[in-house]
Each structure stands twice: as C-alpha cells, then as structure tokens.
Design a protein around this motif. Structure first.
Motif, short mmCIF file in Angstrom:
data_model
loop_
_atom_site.label_atom_id
_atom_site.label_comp_id
_atom_site.label_asym_id
_atom_site.label_seq_id
_atom_site.Cartn_x
_atom_site.Cartn_y
_atom_site.Cartn_z
N UNK A 199 4.03 5.20 -5.30
CA UNK A 199 3.99 5.83 -6.77
C UNK A 199 2.97 6.46 -7.35
N UNK A 200 1.68 6.83 -7.27
CA UNK A 200 0.65 7.71 -6.86
C UNK A 200 1.01 8.74 -7.54
N UNK A 201 1.58 9.43 -6.13
CA UNK A 201 2.25 10.57 -5.62
C UNK A 201 2.90 11.25 -6.88
N UNK A 202 3.97 10.10 -7.24
CA UNK A 202 4.86 10.41 -7.75
C UNK A 202 4.65 10.79 -9.67
N UNK A 203 3.89 10.01 -9.81
CA UNK A 203 3.00 9.45 -11.41
C UNK A 203 2.63 11.03 -11.25
N UNK A 204 1.81 11.26 -10.55
CA UNK A 204 0.65 12.73 -10.66
C UNK A 204 1.94 13.83 -10.01
N UNK A 205 3.49 13.54 -9.76
CA UNK A 205 4.15 14.40 -9.98
C UNK A 205 5.02 14.52 -11.48
N UNK A 206 4.97 13.74 -12.30
CA UNK A 206 5.91 13.67 -13.70
C UNK A 206 4.61 14.42 -14.21
N UNK B 113 0.88 -0.77 -0.40
CA UNK B 113 0.16 -0.12 -0.28
C UNK B 113 1.04 1.22 0.21
N UNK B 114 1.81 1.30 0.90
CA UNK B 114 3.51 2.45 0.63
C UNK B 114 3.64 2.53 -0.44
N UNK B 115 3.88 1.48 -0.92
CA UNK B 115 4.73 1.49 -2.61
C UNK B 115 3.51 2.24 -4.13
#
Length: 124
Positions: free
Chosen positions: A86-93, A80-82
């Motif tokens: 990943x969702x937060x990083x994808x949103x940023x990218x 869940x943490x991973x």
C-alpha cells in the motif's frame, strides 16, 4: 515518471507474496523491495522529504536480504506485505498526481504566455 512506475513493481510483488510460493521468490522479493525502497529513500531524502525517506528506510531494513528479519510466521508477514504494498502504491499514485498537476499548470502557463497563432484572416 520512472520512479513512480518503478514503485509499482514491489507493490505487485508484495501482493503476489501472499500466495504460498517457493523460498526463492521471497528471496527475490527481499532483493527487489530493498533495492527500490532504498533508492526511493535516497531520492526523497535528497529532495528534503525526510519523513518519506525514513518510511522507505524502514521498509528497506525490514526486507533486506543481507540481515533478514525472521518473524517465523506467515500471519505476521501478511499484514506487513500488505502495508508495504500500500505504501508503494500510494507513493506511485501521489507521484502520478503531482506530475499530472505540473503538466496541467505548465500548459496553462504556456497558453498565457504564448497566445494562439494568427488564423490568417486580417482584421478578424
């Protein structure tokens, strides 16, 4: 741009959460992840991106510190943490990409509407 930089913070905190840390860290993690996920959900909902907003609402509810979800197993929280990271990083990218694309198209428009200044030579 701030919202994209801000979404990197919970991503980093979620990755660090994979380490064995004191309970205080996980409480701080819940507060930060919930606050930023709720803010992104609100912002994206106002922009008409309902699916993205719903995804961040789920993250905010899962990590909320007021009514915590207790899975009682580190093995369950690790994926869940991973995924959340990943969702937060994808949103940023995606945000950085869209912003860069907009800047590129704006400079293209400016070049079209505002030709280079005269170099000072007459007739050339």
């Amino acid at each position: 741009m701030t919202r994209h930089i801000l979404s990197i913070l919970p991503a980093a905190l979620l990755i660090v959460a994979l380490l064995p840390l004191p309970i205080g860290y996980y409480t701080l993690l819940r507060i930060v992840v919930t606050a930023i996920a709720a803010w992104i959900a609100w912002r994206e909902g106002n922009n008409g991106r309902r699916l993205v907003a719903a995804l961040f609402v789920v993250i905010a509810l899962l990590f909320n510190p007021v009514f915590p979800v207790h899975l009682n197993s580190r093995a369950l929280w690790t994926p869940i943490d991973l995924c959340a990271s990943g969702i937060f990083l994808f949103y940023a990218l995606v945000g950085f990409y869209r912003q860069r694309k907009r800047r590129g198209s704006q400079s293209h428009r400016e070049a079209h509407y505002f030709p280079p200044q005269d170099s000072g030579y007459l007739g050339e």
